[in-house]
Design an enzyme around this catalytic site. Sequence first.
Site, PDB file in Angstrom:
ATOM      1  NE  ARG A   9      -2.505  25.840 -29.527  1.00  0.00           N
ATOM      2  CZ  ARG A   9      -2.266  25.145 -28.433  1.00  0.00           C
ATOM      3  NH1 ARG A   9      -3.128  25.181 -27.411  1.00  0.00           N
ATOM      4  NH2 ARG A   9      -1.172  24.406 -28.338  1.00  0.00           N
ATOM      5  CG  HIS A  10      -2.562  24.065 -34.255  1.00  0.00           C
ATOM      6  ND1 HIS A  10      -2.528  23.034 -33.332  1.00  0.00           N
ATOM      7  CD2 HIS A  10      -1.489  24.854 -33.963  1.00  0.00           C
ATOM      8  CE1 HIS A  10      -1.490  23.181 -32.533  1.00  0.00           C
ATOM      9  NE2 HIS A  10      -0.847  24.291 -32.897  1.00  0.00           N
ATOM     10  N   GLY A  11      -6.074  22.666 -34.207  1.00  0.00           N
ATOM     11  CA  GLY A  11      -6.560  21.605 -33.329  1.00  0.00           C
ATOM     12  C   GLY A  11      -5.421  20.852 -32.660  1.00  0.00           C
ATOM     13  CD  GLU A  12      -5.095  16.380 -28.372  1.00  0.00           C
ATOM     14  OE1 GLU A  12      -5.181  16.463 -27.134  1.00  0.00           O
ATOM     15  OE2 GLU A  12      -5.513  15.388 -29.026  1.00  0.00           O
ATOM     16  CG  ASN A  16      -0.755  20.409 -29.253  1.00  0.00           C
ATOM     17  OD1 ASN A  16      -1.524  20.720 -30.153  1.00  0.00           O
ATOM     18  ND2 ASN A  16       0.311  21.153 -28.951  1.00  0.00           N
ATOM     19  N   GLY A  23       7.048  24.308 -31.929  1.00  0.00           N
ATOM     20  CA  GLY A  23       7.124  25.641 -32.492  1.00  0.00           C
ATOM     21  C   GLY A  23       7.317  25.554 -33.987  1.00  0.00           C
ATOM     22  NE  ARG A  59       1.642  23.265 -34.712  1.00  0.00           N
ATOM     23  CZ  ARG A  59       2.909  23.552 -34.980  1.00  0.00           C
ATOM     24  NH1 ARG A  59       3.575  22.836 -35.885  1.00  0.00           N
ATOM     25  NH2 ARG A  59       3.531  24.550 -34.358  1.00  0.00           N
ATOM     26  CD  GLU A  83       3.592  28.846 -31.737  1.00  0.00           C
ATOM     27  OE1 GLU A  83       3.648  30.086 -31.864  1.00  0.00           O
ATOM     28  OE2 GLU A  83       2.816  28.257 -30.971  1.00  0.00           O
ATOM     29  N   GLY A 148      -0.593  28.696 -30.705  1.00  0.00           N
ATOM     30  CA  GLY A 148      -0.834  29.153 -29.345  1.00  0.00           C
ATOM     31  C   GLY A 148       0.081  30.263 -28.874  1.00  0.00           C
ATOM     32  CG  MET A 149       4.145  29.794 -27.399  1.00  0.00           C
ATOM     33  SD  MET A 149       3.990  30.695 -25.821  1.00  0.00           S
ATOM     34  CE  MET A 149       5.278  31.936 -26.007  1.00  0.00           C
TER      35      MET A 149
END
Length: 421
Positions: A9-12, A16, A23, A59, A83, A148-149
């Site tokens: 998953r990408h960084g913050e 976020n 999305g 991102r 996403e 994340g999703m």
Amino acid sequence: MKITFYLVRHGETLFNHLGRMQGSCDSPLTERGIAQAYETADQLKDIWFDRIYSSPSERAWNTADIIAKDREVQPVLLSGLHEMSFGRLDGARHTTHEEEIRRCQESLDYSSAGGESPAMMEARIRKTLRTMIDESEDGDRILLVGHGMYQICTMKILLGIDLEALRQECDESGRSMIPNGGIMVFTYEDGEYQIQQIPVEPKNFEYKMEDKTVHLYYVRHGETLFNHYNRMQGRSDSPLTAQGIEQVKLSGKALHNIDFAFAYCSSAERARDTAAYILESHDISAIPNRDLREIDFGTYEARVRDSIMDELYERFNPRVDFSDVGGESEEQVIERIKRILTLAVARAKDKENVLLVAHGSLYMTMIKYLFNIYRADLTEQMKAKGKHIMPNGGIAKFTFSQGIYQLDQLMVTPEEFMEVQ
């Protein structure tokens, strides 16, 4: 066919941090997110990736670029890794649509908000992975950088993970189910997908090298102008002589029937030329790597060896050290050796052959590091047999298996190598 996928998953990002839905929309990585990407890169540094794919969202792309930095494989943007679409909820604050977002999250269904449904996600994920699998070879390791999703949908739809049980486990241990920069591992084999590692923060990721055997062939360059005139030659360089060219052509003949998966050579021209001659009958080219360069002899470079033999004995035995004259210490050389061996073994698949083309004193430091063979001792042994410890065009062979190296053949001339094979 078995393929291992590493889904990161990408960084913050800014959204976020602000608690906004993210999305199809995008926002930049924060300073913390950039740091997370570098931490992920560090944890994955010893893993060779045959391919790297990234979501086209910036991102994810920026995260992928950080992980791919200094690698030979660069990210390919793939829309199938985008996403999940949250429809009109994209960009919304979690707190202002709390109930609706909760329902969508629990069902993995945002179609009521104009976004994607589980069926749409399943079709997209399966199609995307199928495309990668069709382009891959057995044993490939693939890095995916996404969202994340997307991780959650992959776990639920593709891997059959009980998300509620996982969520409860994460809550009880006080960790995120899909941490920024988190690493997830799953495999594809014979039509089946299996989870190997649920998403974890980079600091909690432990890489387990696959069980494999790798054969490494180490060749010293052919005779050079400085070799011919007995001059010190470390980082300095000089061309192959006519005799040196004949030597490496013999090396190529000795290695003609070895199927090399890939090859690395020192960045010095004498090593690059040697590798080119050896690989004339192969369908690969050697990749120059600075970690394979000869030891830096500092101010001793190009000096005639005959006049300084006693000094050289002291500098090579029992430890190499030219650091006080602007060159390298043994510790510095060993760090380079560790890096190139780690790279070669990580890249190789089970039972593959790897060619390394480099230098004599680097070879001597390598066998001391790997096998505790000292230069002075080996010199005496070979001198008694009328042989050179590191002949120009010479070939040595090591094997890596079950986490350790074993010596198969000390360096010998190409002619001797052909005799013992």
